[in-house]
Design a protein around this motif. Sequence first.
Motif, PDB file in Angstrom:
ATOM      1  N   SER A   1      17.164 -36.783  16.268  1.00 43.82           N
ATOM      2  CA  SER A   1      18.240 -37.710  16.635  1.00 43.82           C
ATOM      3  C   SER A   1      19.000 -37.237  17.865  1.00 43.82           C
ATOM      4  O   SER A   1      19.454 -38.055  18.684  1.00 43.82           O
ATOM      5  CB  SER A   1      19.206 -37.876  15.456  1.00 43.82           C
TER       6      SER A   1
ATOM      7  N   GLN B   1      16.867 -38.007  20.872  1.00 44.89           N
ATOM      8  CA  GLN B   1      16.965 -39.444  21.121  1.00 44.89           C
ATOM      9  C   GLN B   1      18.209 -39.784  21.925  1.00 44.89           C
ATOM     10  O   GLN B   1      18.167 -40.560  22.900  1.00 44.89           O
ATOM     11  CB  GLN B   1      16.995 -40.197  19.783  1.00 44.89           C
TER      12      GLN B   1
ATOM     13  N   VAL C   1       7.375 -39.987  21.430  1.00 39.33           N
ATOM     14  CA  VAL C   1       8.591 -40.693  21.841  1.00 39.33           C
ATOM     15  C   VAL C   1       8.249 -42.170  22.046  1.00 39.33           C
ATOM     16  O   VAL C   1       7.287 -42.510  22.757  1.00 39.33           O
ATOM     17  CB  VAL C   1       9.178 -40.109  23.139  1.00 39.33           C
TER      18      VAL C   1
ATOM     19  N   ALA D   1      15.707 -45.159  21.773  1.00 39.67           N
ATOM     20  CA  ALA D   1      14.568 -44.238  21.678  1.00 39.67           C
ATOM     21  C   ALA D   1      14.391 -43.773  20.240  1.00 39.67           C
ATOM     22  O   ALA D   1      15.366 -43.644  19.489  1.00 39.67           O
ATOM     23  CB  ALA D   1      14.776 -43.034  22.593  1.00 39.67           C
ATOM     24  N   VAL D   2      13.139 -43.557  19.899  1.00 37.15           N
ATOM     25  CA  VAL D   2      12.788 -42.982  18.599  1.00 37.15           C
ATOM     26  C   VAL D   2      11.900 -41.771  18.850  1.00 37.15           C
ATOM     27  O   VAL D   2      10.835 -41.890  19.484  1.00 37.15           O
ATOM     28  CB  VAL D   2      12.057 -44.004  17.694  1.00 37.15           C
ATOM     29  N   VAL D   3      12.334 -40.607  18.368  1.00 33.78           N
ATOM     30  CA  VAL D   3      11.585 -39.357  18.532  1.00 33.78           C
ATOM     31  C   VAL D   3      11.058 -38.929  17.168  1.00 33.78           C
ATOM     32  O   VAL D   3      11.826 -38.843  16.205  1.00 33.78           O
ATOM     33  CB  VAL D   3      12.470 -38.250  19.134  1.00 33.78           C
TER      34      VAL D   3
END
Length: 377
Positions: free
Chosen positions: A132, A135, A79, A151-153
């Motif tokens: 997504s 996120q 994350v 956020a980027v997961v």
Amino acid sequence: MAAVLSGCNLLPASGPYSVEVRNPQTQDTDGVGYKLVPMTSNVVKVLAQLDSQGLIGTFRNDRGPIPDVKIGIGDLVGVSIFEASSGGLFIPAEAASRAGNFVDIPVQQVDSNGNISVPYAGQVKAAGLRPSQVQDTIVERLRNRAIEPQAVVTVKDQRSNSVTVLGEVSAPIKFPLTSNGERVLDAISRAGATPNKDYDMFVTLQRGGRDATISFRRLVREPANNIYLQPNDILYIYARARTYLAFGASGKQGQFPFNDDSISLSEAIGKAEGLNDGQADPQSVFLFRIETRETLRRMGVDVADVQEERVPTIYTLNLREPTGFLLATKVPMRNKDVVYIANAGSVELTKFLNLVLLGATTVESMASTNTYLYGAN
């Protein structure tokens, strides 16, 4: 007279007489009952449909677009959290103290409850969701605490949505599915199928308590059977030389290989050099195999007295009629099938007359010998 002789066990024969096969009283000998099924157009239609199912027939309900690969328990997830400016939760006020406007959360494994831990967001549900969606959950929980958070997961190591390839391959493999979508042939190419005759190679797909098998040649020939793989699928690749047996009044008797991914009953009889013109009864061609109870029911056979799922079955084919040959071309053979062609009634009569003649000749020879040795008296 031939019918009477057919019940005589003193005459030599290569198998049961045709009247014995058709006699209902002999269809439950030693507790091995069988169903006698005449080859009709409806029967042949059912058999042809069973043979044509392949993978797409068994997994028809799974047919559709590329599988939606989601995060699962055991996956390793990373994350990254971004803030619009310094002075928030994750970016210090002294911007020069560190580069960038984001922070990386240490990679972690999705726990047995399907969660991951994100600072200031708590336990976040991840299993069964797309990256997504996770996120969006993180951003929503940080919205009132961080400065315009994003956020980027990413899934670093996908361990839950994998496919296993086993059997006669160069290297058995377990690999994760991707959003691109992998098909059956993609998985086989990854594992490297061992070199074999393609018509002797078979692929079994196991999925959710179901399984289906198809020959490798047919899998390549029919793109519809090259279906998308789903998480936790198992592919088993193996080689098996399929054969059938021919007995009775055929040109040749014995075990014969298919040497193809599929052959019909007419081709099988042809491989055995057809019917012996001086011996065979064209009305008494029998195909022995084991069928499922459901298959017989679809053919219109009464299976009310059958409890077992797999039922010994004898199909009867009449090659005295031209339509018999046409029906035989549409009946697919299966591994270990038995084709038996009974003798004509005249052959049994000839055997009996030869036996009588042999007895009469023997008696006459003995009488002549006695007359020579002891005289007329």
